[in-house]
Scaffold this motif. Structure first.
Motif, PDB file in Angstrom:
ATOM      1  N   UNK A 324       0.839  -1.205   0.000  1.00 44.76           N
ATOM      2  CA  UNK A 324       0.000   0.000   0.000  1.00 44.76           C
ATOM      3  C   UNK A 324       0.866   1.244   0.000  1.00 44.76           C
ATOM      4  N   UNK A 325       1.844   1.277   0.880  1.00 43.58           N
ATOM      5  CA  UNK A 325       2.763   2.420   0.927  1.00 43.58           C
ATOM      6  C   UNK A 325       3.560   2.525  -0.377  1.00 43.58           C
ATOM      7  N   UNK A 326       4.014   1.387  -0.889  1.00 47.43           N
ATOM      8  CA  UNK A 326       4.777   1.399  -2.135  1.00 47.43           C
ATOM      9  C   UNK A 326       3.924   1.932  -3.278  1.00 47.43           C
ATOM     10  N   UNK A 327       2.692   1.444  -3.388  1.00 52.98           N
ATOM     11  CA  UNK A 327       1.830   1.861  -4.494  1.00 52.98           C
ATOM     12  C   UNK A 327       1.520   3.351  -4.422  1.00 52.98           C
ATOM     13  N   UNK A 328       1.223   3.857  -3.230  1.00 55.02           N
ATOM     14  CA  UNK A 328       0.956   5.286  -3.091  1.00 55.02           C
ATOM     15  C   UNK A 328       2.170   6.127  -3.468  1.00 55.02           C
ATOM     16  N   UNK A 329       3.347   5.674  -3.061  1.00 63.28           N
ATOM     17  CA  UNK A 329       4.576   6.382  -3.412  1.00 63.28           C
ATOM     18  C   UNK A 329       4.770   6.436  -4.920  1.00 63.28           C
ATOM     19  N   UNK A 330       4.575   5.305  -5.590  1.00 64.31           N
ATOM     20  CA  UNK A 330       4.786   5.259  -7.030  1.00 64.31           C
ATOM     21  C   UNK A 330       3.737   6.083  -7.782  1.00 64.31           C
ATOM     22  N   UNK A 331       2.503   6.092  -7.290  1.00 65.77           N
ATOM     23  CA  UNK A 331       1.467   6.915  -7.924  1.00 65.77           C
ATOM     24  C   UNK A 331       1.816   8.399  -7.815  1.00 65.77           C
ATOM     25  N   UNK A 332       2.177   8.816  -6.611  1.00 60.72           N
ATOM     26  CA  UNK A 332       2.526  10.230  -6.427  1.00 60.72           C
ATOM     27  C   UNK A 332       3.735  10.611  -7.263  1.00 60.72           C
ATOM     28  N   UNK A 333       4.708   9.704  -7.308  1.00 62.50           N
ATOM     29  CA  UNK A 333       5.896  10.012  -8.097  1.00 62.50           C
ATOM     30  C   UNK A 333       5.564  10.122  -9.571  1.00 62.50           C
ATOM     31  N   UNK A 334       4.746   9.206 -10.087  1.00 52.98           N
ATOM     32  CA  UNK A 334       4.385   9.245 -11.513  1.00 52.98           C
ATOM     33  C   UNK A 334       3.665  10.540 -11.863  1.00 52.98           C
ATOM     34  N   UNK A 335       2.775  10.991 -10.997  1.00 52.08           N
ATOM     35  CA  UNK A 335       2.076  12.246 -11.260  1.00 52.08           C
ATOM     36  C   UNK A 335       3.049  13.419 -11.255  1.00 52.08           C
ATOM     37  N   UNK A 336       4.002  13.401 -10.316  1.00 59.16           N
ATOM     38  CA  UNK A 336       4.990  14.467 -10.272  1.00 59.16           C
ATOM     39  C   UNK A 336       5.919  14.456 -11.476  1.00 59.16           C
ATOM     40  N   UNK A 337       6.393  13.267 -11.860  1.00 59.87           N
ATOM     41  CA  UNK A 337       7.257  13.174 -13.024  1.00 59.87           C
ATOM     42  C   UNK A 337       6.519  13.587 -14.294  1.00 59.87           C
ATOM     43  N   UNK A 338       5.255  13.212 -14.412  1.00 56.25           N
ATOM     44  CA  UNK A 338       4.474  13.606 -15.578  1.00 56.25           C
ATOM     45  C   UNK A 338       4.331  15.125 -15.667  1.00 56.25           C
ATOM     46  N   UNK A 339       4.113  15.771 -14.530  1.00 57.17           N
ATOM     47  CA  UNK A 339       4.050  17.240 -14.538  1.00 57.17           C
ATOM     48  C   UNK A 339       5.370  17.832 -14.984  1.00 57.17           C
TER      49      UNK A 339
END
Length: 498
Positions: A324-339
């Protein structure tokens, strides 16, 4: 007194503008029908962080990977491969996307830039079936460990140029993914990024073939340039700090080169970039930057929880709840990298397991971040490069009735497939079928918001309730919703109670 209506932890108060519909054999709602919009072949485009359809609606993709890794690198028209019944099965279960493995080895097997008409026809057959079911397609230049001689696939035979001194002995073949770590395979990738022997140019030329063939393909959502790029002999650095210099000096220049080549042929479809391989299984930064003048980029990113990988290898110590923690981290990172790179993100690989809890976690976290995805994988297809052979949805690829039901129940979801406005929040409970969705309507978009209703979570039928909107049409499992004001629209679906 207006009653409260609670769904999956998301509770609202029904308002005077609400309309109620009970669907699945009981009372129905207003039945105004919407007109069909005629336009160019439907394809997805990037608009900010979202994928949008020709009507301007935000599309959330729930799809599956269709990657056939053995020669001829496209699934046959047999029950073991892909037929019309497979495309119907996907649509019936709400899968509106597919990441399809258009391999370099298949596109130009004989010489750089020389397309293989038979391979193009093999995939065109599948694409026609998918388009007939309105399934969006991402073309994926899949590779694992470069080539079959190293236990992988992806590059054509002519692109196998064994470097010295390793060519003095037979190649080392190690199980996936450890085969990447061998000195020879890592050196092969170093040579590729350096365009030694014109290998990078040959890969770019394959993308020119694909773009010429499919730039007008209906339901295309673009080109995924290379699967899980391996950065070569600096791989240990990538594992430690994400290897920022490899992005600047090798990966981004190569991806920009391929993007520019595609843009000479196709100026409109999305070009998807993938981070270096370890970014999919570790909490690592990625370092893509904006490409000057490019407005249709996508970030094709992968999420593989390391605890599940440990389990697949029989290594003790993993705990799936850490995912759960890993998935949330990767989601937030992907959104940040996409921006950071002006791109739209898509979780184009995840799963690859029969661990039901792991699948549940990833799917729920993706909903919370309003992230589209393509799960790995539809069928196993005797995958030669896998860390876990429990990947497909079926116990027997020949027989769709052998579907893994518990796995399917987590993947098939009630969700907003197309939103006439801005998505705000989405929740689905795979145990109860309770669904809640909020979006801010855009009244300039005349096409309706469409919600897919799962066919497996409502054995007694379901009830739909809409605040600040109404259901205007039911078409199979699709609910079409129109706003009745400029206020935020809430759509809720729950199982009917007897």
């Amino acid at each position: 007194m207006v009653p409260t209506f609670g769904v999956g932890g998301f509770e609202t108060v029904a308002s005077a503008t609400s309309s109620t519909s009970a669907v699945g054999g009981f009372e129905t709602v207003a039945s105004a029908t919407s007109s069909t919009t005629v336009g160019p072949a439907p394809q997805l485009r990037r608009k900010g962080r979202w994928l949008v359809d020709p009507q301007g609606r935000v599309v959330i993709v729930h799809g599956l990977n269709l990657v056939y890794k053995r020669k001829p690198y496209a699934p046959p028209a047999k029950v073991t491969g892909f037929q019309a019944r497979d495309a119907r099965w996907l649509a019936r279960h709400g899968f509106n996307g597919a990441r399809i493995g258009t391999l370099w080895a298949g596109l130009t097997p004989d010489a750089p830039g020389q397309g293989d008409p038979s391979y193009l026809k093999r995939w065109q057959r599948v694409m026609d079936l998918l388009a007939g079911q309105k399934i969006w397609m991402q073309l994926d230049a899949h590779q694992d460990q470069w080539h079959e001689i190293y236990g992988g696939e992806g590059a054509p035979d002519w692109a196998v140029i064994r470097p010295a001194p390793y060519n003095a002995l037979p190649p080392v073949v190690a199980p996936f993914p450890t085969g990447y770590w061998t000195p020879e395979v890592s050196t092969v990738f170093d040579n590729f990024w350096a365009n030694q022997d014109g290998l990078l140019d040959g890969w770019v030329a394959a993308w020119r073939v694909a773009a010429k063939e499919w730039k007008r393909q209906p339901y295309l959502m673009g080109y995924d340039l290379i699967n899980e790029p391996w950065m070569g002999t600096e791989w240990e650095t990538c594992l430690v700090d994400g290897c920022p210099s490899s992005y600047a000096n090798e990966l981004q220049p190569a991806l920009e080169k391929a993007t520019r080549a595609i843009r000479k042929i196709d100026q409109r479809n999305i070009v998807w970039w993938e981070p270096q391989q370890f970014a999919g299984g570790q909490k690592l930064d990625t370092f893509f930057e904006k490409m000057v003048g490019e407005r249709q980029l996508g970030l094709s990113w992968h999420s593989y929880c390391p605890d599940v990988f440990l389990e697949s290898q029989g290594i003790p110590g993993g705990d799936v709840e850490n995912c759960t923690d890993f998935a949330n981290d990767r989601q937030r990172h992907a959104l940040g990298q996409a921006r950071e790179m002006n791109a739209v993100p898509l979780m184009s690989e995840w799963g690859a397991t029969d661990n039901i809890r792991a699948i549940e976690i990833d799917a729920d976290v993706a909903d919370r971040h309003l992230m589209g995805w393509t799960h790995w994988a539809y069928k196993f297809w005797n995958d030669p490069t896998t860390a876990d052979n429990a990947q497909g949805l079926f116990r027997d690829d020949r027989d769709l009735t052998t579907v893994k039901k518990a796995k399917l129940r987590r993947l098939v979801r009630t969700y907003a497939q197309a939103t006439a406005g801005t998505p705000l929040r989405m929740r689905f409970d795979a145990k109860t079928g309770a669904f809640a969705y909020r979006y801010r309507p855009d009244r300039r978009i005349t096409a309706p918001t469409q919600v897919f209703v799962s066919p497996i979570h409502y054995p007694r039928g379901y009830v739909v309730r809409v605040d600040n909107g109404r259901v205007v049409r039911r078409d199979g499992r699709l609910l079409s919703v129109q706003p009745t004001s400029r206020q935020v629209v809430t759509v809720r679906v729950v199982q009917r109670r007897r």
